[in-house]
Every structure is written in C-alpha cells, then in structure tokens.
Design an enzyme around this catalytic site. Structure first.
Site, PDB file in Angstrom:
ATOM      1  N   ARG A  73      -5.419  -2.245  -6.744  1.00 52.33           N
ATOM      2  CA  ARG A  73      -5.621  -3.669  -6.023  1.00 52.33           C
ATOM      3  C   ARG A  73      -6.740  -4.572  -6.226  1.00 52.33           C
ATOM      4  O   ARG A  73      -6.769  -5.263  -5.572  1.00 52.33           O
ATOM      5  CB  ARG A  73      -4.864  -2.974  -4.638  1.00 52.33           C
ATOM      6  CG  ARG A  73      -3.930  -2.130  -4.881  1.00 52.33           C
ATOM      7  CD  ARG A  73      -3.121  -3.119  -4.691  1.00 52.33           C
ATOM      8  NE  ARG A  73      -1.510  -2.667  -4.735  1.00 52.33           N
ATOM      9  CZ  ARG A  73      -0.224  -2.761  -4.832  1.00 52.33           C
ATOM     10  NH1 ARG A  73      -0.910  -4.116  -4.660  1.00 52.33           N
ATOM     11  NH2 ARG A  73       0.894  -1.762  -4.485  1.00 52.33           N
TER      12      ARG A  73
ATOM     13  N   ARG B 133       2.506   6.637  -4.057  1.00 50.63           N
ATOM     14  CA  ARG B 133       3.449   8.137  -3.588  1.00 50.63           C
ATOM     15  C   ARG B 133       2.883   9.056  -3.148  1.00 50.63           C
ATOM     16  O   ARG B 133       2.434  10.154  -2.809  1.00 50.63           O
ATOM     17  CB  ARG B 133       4.841   7.624  -4.572  1.00 50.63           C
ATOM     18  CG  ARG B 133       5.303   7.502  -3.991  1.00 50.63           C
ATOM     19  CD  ARG B 133       6.694   6.986  -5.416  1.00 50.63           C
ATOM     20  NE  ARG B 133       5.855   6.388  -6.202  1.00 50.63           N
ATOM     21  CZ  ARG B 133       6.574   6.270  -7.387  1.00 50.63           C
ATOM     22  NH1 ARG B 133       7.880   6.828  -7.716  1.00 50.63           N
ATOM     23  NH2 ARG B 133       5.689   5.536  -8.752  1.00 50.63           N
TER      24      ARG B 133
ATOM     25  N   ARG C 248       8.857   1.960  16.576  1.00 48.19           N
ATOM     26  CA  ARG C 248       9.770   2.922  17.269  1.00 48.19           C
ATOM     27  C   ARG C 248       9.448   2.806  18.711  1.00 48.19           C
ATOM     28  O   ARG C 248      10.302   2.982  19.859  1.00 48.19           O
ATOM     29  CB  ARG C 248      10.262   3.506  16.473  1.00 48.19           C
ATOM     30  CG  ARG C 248      11.441   3.055  15.518  1.00 48.19           C
ATOM     31  CD  ARG C 248      11.556   4.012  14.954  1.00 48.19           C
ATOM     32  NE  ARG C 248      13.038   4.083  15.145  1.00 48.19           N
ATOM     33  CZ  ARG C 248      13.517   5.411  15.696  1.00 48.19           C
ATOM     34  NH1 ARG C 248      12.907   7.013  14.507  1.00 48.19           N
ATOM     35  NH2 ARG C 248      15.303   5.984  16.488  1.00 48.19           N
TER      36      ARG C 248
ATOM     37  N   TRP D 154       1.174  -1.098   0.115  1.00 47.66           N
ATOM     38  CA  TRP D 154       0.155   0.310  -0.062  1.00 47.66           C
ATOM     39  C   TRP D 154       0.530   1.515   0.158  1.00 47.66           C
ATOM     40  O   TRP D 154       0.735   2.256  -0.725  1.00 47.66           O
ATOM     41  CB  TRP D 154      -0.369   0.112   1.499  1.00 47.66           C
ATOM     42  CG  TRP D 154      -2.049   0.607   0.710  1.00 47.66           C
ATOM     43  CD1 TRP D 154      -2.885   1.550   0.843  1.00 47.66           C
ATOM     44  CD2 TRP D 154      -3.062   0.571   1.751  1.00 47.66           C
ATOM     45  NE1 TRP D 154      -3.988   2.406   0.680  1.00 47.66           N
ATOM     46  CE2 TRP D 154      -3.965   1.527   1.291  1.00 47.66           C
ATOM     47  CE3 TRP D 154      -3.897  -1.042   2.545  1.00 47.66           C
ATOM     48  CZ2 TRP D 154      -5.347   0.705   1.543  1.00 47.66           C
ATOM     49  CZ3 TRP D 154      -4.709  -0.878   2.667  1.00 47.66           C
ATOM     50  CH2 TRP D 154      -5.510  -0.643   2.390  1.00 47.66           C
TER      51      TRP D 154
ATOM     52  N   ASN E 174      -6.324  11.876  -2.187  1.00 49.61           N
ATOM     53  CA  ASN E 174      -7.219  12.254  -3.574  1.00 49.61           C
ATOM     54  C   ASN E 174      -7.634  10.875  -4.096  1.00 49.61           C
ATOM     55  O   ASN E 174      -7.009   9.894  -4.874  1.00 49.61           O
ATOM     56  CB  ASN E 174      -6.768  13.406  -4.572  1.00 49.61           C
ATOM     57  CG  ASN E 174      -5.808  13.331  -5.498  1.00 49.61           C
ATOM     58  OD1 ASN E 174      -6.248  12.141  -5.969  1.00 49.61           O
ATOM     59  ND2 ASN E 174      -4.134  13.468  -5.323  1.00 49.61           N
ATOM     60  N   ALA E 175      -9.098  11.863  -4.973  1.00 48.14           N
ATOM     61  CA  ALA E 175     -10.044  10.820  -5.904  1.00 48.14           C
ATOM     62  C   ALA E 175      -8.943  10.485  -7.369  1.00 48.14           C
ATOM     63  O   ALA E 175      -9.471   8.839  -7.581  1.00 48.14           O
ATOM     64  CB  ALA E 175     -11.221  11.419  -6.174  1.00 48.14           C
TER      65      ALA E 175
ATOM     66  N   ASN F 215      -5.929   5.161  -8.855  1.00 46.97           N
ATOM     67  CA  ASN F 215      -5.380   4.540  -9.436  1.00 46.97           C
ATOM     68  C   ASN F 215      -5.184   3.468  -8.336  1.00 46.97           C
ATOM     69  O   ASN F 215      -4.851   2.609  -8.592  1.00 46.97           O
ATOM     70  CB  ASN F 215      -4.065   5.463  -9.846  1.00 46.97           C
ATOM     71  CG  ASN F 215      -2.667   4.933 -10.297  1.00 46.97           C
ATOM     72  OD1 ASN F 215      -2.819   4.023 -10.927  1.00 46.97           O
ATOM     73  ND2 ASN F 215      -0.930   5.449  -8.872  1.00 46.97           N
TER      74      ASN F 215
END
Lengths: 186, 186, 186, 186
Positions: free
Chosen positions: A148, A66, A76, A62, A137-138, A143
């Site tokens: 997926r 980007r 952590r 996932w 954003n849509a 994409n």
C-alpha cells in the site's frame, strides 16, 4: 503487543543465544530482515491493533489482506452516518457532493418506507465512510505496508499506509527502521 | 494482549453499541460464545504468547495447528540437551531410560566424529524435549483447547492443555468461563 | 479437485486403513463429519473454483472469509458496467432505480472530466455488480455455507449459498449429504 | 488443479482483458511473477496434491509451513514400520544403524509389554520415516521451494524440493519457468 523485544526473543530461542549488547540485537534484527528467503515467523510475535475510519473503497482493498482480523461497523444493524470522502482539487466535486447527499436522502427515505437497512444501503456510494478494528502481526503489517506504500497503490490508501508506518516507527523503532532501509529502500 | 475488553470492544463496533453495565458485557460475550454458527473474529483480537517446553511428539501435534506462530529451538544450530520425557507407572521404564541415554551418547559420538547436528539428531527419540514460543489469538487457542482437552487426545498433550486453560481463566475470566460452560460443557 | 475420494484417502492415510466397501467409506466420512471436535484437515484436500457475479454488498461479506482466494474485477483498471441489483417486491423501487441510473450517469461524466476510475467509482452504490473467481477448499466452503445459509444471514447472500450447496451436492455427494444431515440438520 | 491456465484466468478477470496470443499470456505471467510487491493471489488458484514419504526430521520442517493441508500417518493408531533414513558417506553409520535397529526392537518390546503406541514411539529417532498427503496452492508451493531450495536449507530437505520443482515444471511449465528465472534466478 511485544514490540522489538518479542521479535528478538523469538529469534534467539532458535539459536539459544543471548544478546551481549543492544547493538548485537540490532544487527540480528537487520540480518533477519534482509535475509533472502525471509524469516517471517519471528516478526509474527509482535501484534498491533488499530481503529480505522476510511471510505468503503479503501476498506474493500484493505480487507483483501487475510492474515489479520477485522471487525467492522455493520450496516445490517447500524444506520449509516452521513459521512463520505470527497477527493480534493478536481472538477465536478459539486455534482459529486450533490449526488452523495441525494443518495443519503434516498437511503433515509427507503428506511422510512420500511426497507431493511441491509437493502437500503445498496444506494450508498463506496465513498461513504466505514469504521473497523484491525488486529495484525508485524509480518502481515509489513506485507500490507509494502503493497500500500507502493507508488502504484491508490493514493487514498497510501495516505493510511504512511500514517500507519509512522506509528510502526514509534512502537517498533528497530524493526521499522530495518524495514524502511532494507525492504522499502527509502 | 487485549483480554476480555478487546473481545467486547470488537463486538460493540459491529453494532456501534455501548455497554450500560459490566453485566451487559458478560451477557454479550456469552451470546457470542454460544451462537451457532459461531462469531470467531471478535475473539481474535485478544492474543497470547507462551513459552513451552515439551517432548517432540507433543510438539509435533501442537505444530499441526496453523493459525498461530511458532519459533522453536533448532537442532540444526543448537546441541540437544540431554532431557527426555519418561512415562510414569509403566513396566520397562528402565530399558526405556537406558535406551534414551544410549541415544544421547551416540548423538555426542556422532558430533565428535564430525557429523552435522542436523543429521546426528536423527538418532534422538521423539521423547526428547524441545522448546518454543507460541503466539496465538484467543479463537485459535480455544480451538486448540477443545481438541487437546478432549478425552481422545493424548494424555501428555492434555496436561499442557489443562495448564493453558488455567492461564486462560486467569487472563480472560469472562471469556474463559463462557468457553468452559458453553463450549466445553464442563 | 479431489471430491469425496480425496477426503477419504486423506483420512485413510492417518490410520493406514483400506476400504472394504463403498459403504465403509460412507460410514468413515459420516464419522469424520459428526465427530466433536471436528476433523477439518481431511476436508481441505478437496478444492473448488467458482466464478461469481454479485452485488458489492454481498461481495463485501463474502470476502471477509479468509481461508480461500479471491480475484476480482478491478474498478481501478476497468470501467464499471451499468449493472446493479434491484430488490423485488418493495415500495420505492422506482426512486431506487432512478438514483442508480443517475449514479452511473455521474460516474461516466466524472470519467469524461478526467477523474481516475478509482476515484469516480466512489459514487456507485454497493448494489452495483462485481465479478470474481473464488478458490476454496471443502472445509472452508462448509464454514461459509453454514454461516450464509443461516436464517440470520442476509437474504441476498443466502440465495448464493443455496446455489453453491446445490453444486456441492453434485460434485461431492457423500460429503455434502453428510454435511446437510449432520451439521446443517436440514 | 488448474495449472497455468487458472493463474492466467484469475489475472485476466482483474483487468477484464482477453489474450490475443499464447505469447501475451506468457508475458502477463512473467510480469505477475517479477512485479514487486508480488501478486500472490493469482497463483493461489492452482492447487497441487502430493504423497510424501520422508524422515521425521524433514517432516517437522515441512509442517512448519502453514498455508497448506497435511494428513499424516498417525503413530497413535498405526504401528511404525521399521524404516529409517541413513545418511550416506559418513563415518559411524554402522553404530547409527545398530542403534536405530535397537530402538525398533525396544519399541516392539514396549508394545508387547502393553505400552500405548503413542508412548512407545518416544524411543524412535527422528530419522524414522513417516508418510503424509500434502495439498498446497502454487503460491505457497513457491514459498516452500524458495526456502527449501536455498543452499542454507538442510541437504535432505533440498532433495525433496528439487524433486517437487521437477514436477512443478512438468505440470505448470510457464509459471515454473518464470519462477526459476525471475525468483530463483537459476
């Protein structure tokens, strides 16, 4: 944020046009969706925010996307919860569960022995669950959905994509319907 | 979309912490703003949408910013309105106005003579006004503000940045105040 | 690709200036590096490509950086090599190694029992090694370096950042020196 | 930077495969180009840098592309050269040229009268030439090519796209041929 109306408004500023009817808006949106090359920017004015809980191996795929923002629970700083994904309907799931339990046992031992959380986590398998917030954003969402929802995508990831598509349909019915019919060709 | 609350929520998921008081939230946000290297992702969950009208030469600078979405009035499809920016308090503004009027006259002549809109626009100066919709997250907005509020930025662009900063303060008071004090050092 | 020369050339096109001496180029580059707000685009014309091998938990942090390109060995298609990271100088490393070996044993058993590679990998800890190719421009590289050289970054990730900084110094000596002195303040 | 070899190498790391022959590489690359949804990241490891000189109205469209880097001649710092685009084969080009000359005359007058360069440029039409350096990866380049080679794109912009396609073919023959046949369907 925005929904179908934001997409339509962004498209109309280019042409300085005004809608004569809701049907005209639907037609405009379908034209934008099916034109080749595609008009991506108009779809970027609608923005979503999701809270996701999924196995690490799904999160790793996932987060390769980007054009969006992630903030994830950090191992952590936090101690991992004893939660992990178990595939259904397979042989050997007992050995699998047994091993995952052992890895959490060892994780806790290492912490008790003074290991840093960021190092002790190295023993936890990628079926352990993580949590994150995803703002997207849509256009970028579509994409991700296209990639997926594809039959070649990992089954576990596809389940998340189907769920998100359901939400997309509810929030942006005109855009999501055009996307399903014209791009996904479902 | 989102506002201060979205930033705080995104930060808290990393640490799985919960706020004990509004003051704790303010302290967290100020720490995120002042830390070096800076934590950008948490600020990306808050998103703005602006409608802007400005001279072309300002729009050209504005659209160099890439982590955001623009949809602009197209002079390929629309006829330009006779509207242009006139700097104040300078000599020769009469010659300037006279020339801008002549350029719109010629533009209309060329259109009447059958030129395409996309070619006829070549005579219009960059002081002509354009319009666009701008969708931008709070992190990218702060980057733009920092660059366009700078004394070295063009005066005309700075006026837009000051106006946007005012809106930012209203919509995200905690983040905007932290930004002004800790980053802009106003 | 590009190196110091690409940065200098990109800066000089803005001003249409020409260098009178190598010293003038160095001064220009230092001014670009230290100016506030910073001039990022000129540094984006120099591009690097790295081949990296690191533990999954380091790769997960690394791939949160978005202004760059990754292509990683896929455990959907490949079988994982029995290679994992072992922290040095800690108690309990024997139990750790023993567990990691057991996880690879189980992984192989599950594959033999017909599990898909993409599901069997769920038992492998995030200390297992992965491999990827990373293409990144010098601006985004410096952003990564600043974050991952920080004393608050995970020690394991810092070792990679130090190694990359060494390569950066060799390939772009002027820019890297300016970065170390003016940004990292080493 | 990179060329066809960088794309192939990035693809092969995912599968940890090795080429048995150049033909196998070509087949792999064509599969990557034609698969739906498309594999963009592998194409991002090859990077181009162009020097471009074009009319402002073309540059404005060009700089709407965001996954790339521009550095442009600045009319805040430089004085504009008296160079502008004249469409061929149209009526009224004399009036057009006459007006463009008048606008450069006025520009020079305003500068002489003490106007700042950044304000005086407001009278120069968008047919004036600008110059910029463009760094872009092969994936983003193909997106630009697809949009700007389209019959619906502005004719002037298309001429630049055809020229760039020619360079693309020379530098990355395998990828460019696959792109033309499988995506552009020329």
């Amino acid at each position: 944020m925005g929904g179908d109306a934001a997409v339509i408004r962004a498209a109309r500023i280019c042409y300085q046009s005004t809608a004569r009817s809701p049907e005209a808006d639907v037609r405009l949106l379908r034209r934008l969706m099916s034109s080749e090359p595609r008009h991506n920017t108009v779809f970027e004015h609608a923005v979503f925010r999701f809270f996701v809980k999924c196995p690490l191996f799904v999160a790793r795929q996932w987060m390769r996307h980007r054009i969006c923002t992630f903030n994830e629970k950090s191992l952590r700083y936090c101690i991992a919860d004893r939660e992990y994904y178990v595939p259904q309907g397979l042989a050997n799931t007992e050995a699998y569960v047994c091993h995952m339990e052992a890895s959490f046992d060892l994780y806790e031992q290492l912490l008790a022995a003074g290991w840093k959380r960021e190092q002790a986590r190295g023993v936890l398998g990628t079926s352990a669950y993580t949590e994150f917030i995803w703002t997207v954003n849509a256009w970028s969402l579509m994409n991700w959905l296209q990639k997926r929802l594809d039959p070649a995508a990992q089954w576990e990831h596809r389940q998340y994509a189907e769920a998100v598509l359901g939400i997309y349909r509810e929030v942006m019915p005109v855009t999501a319907t055009a996307f399903e019919e014209l791009v996904l060709k479902r």
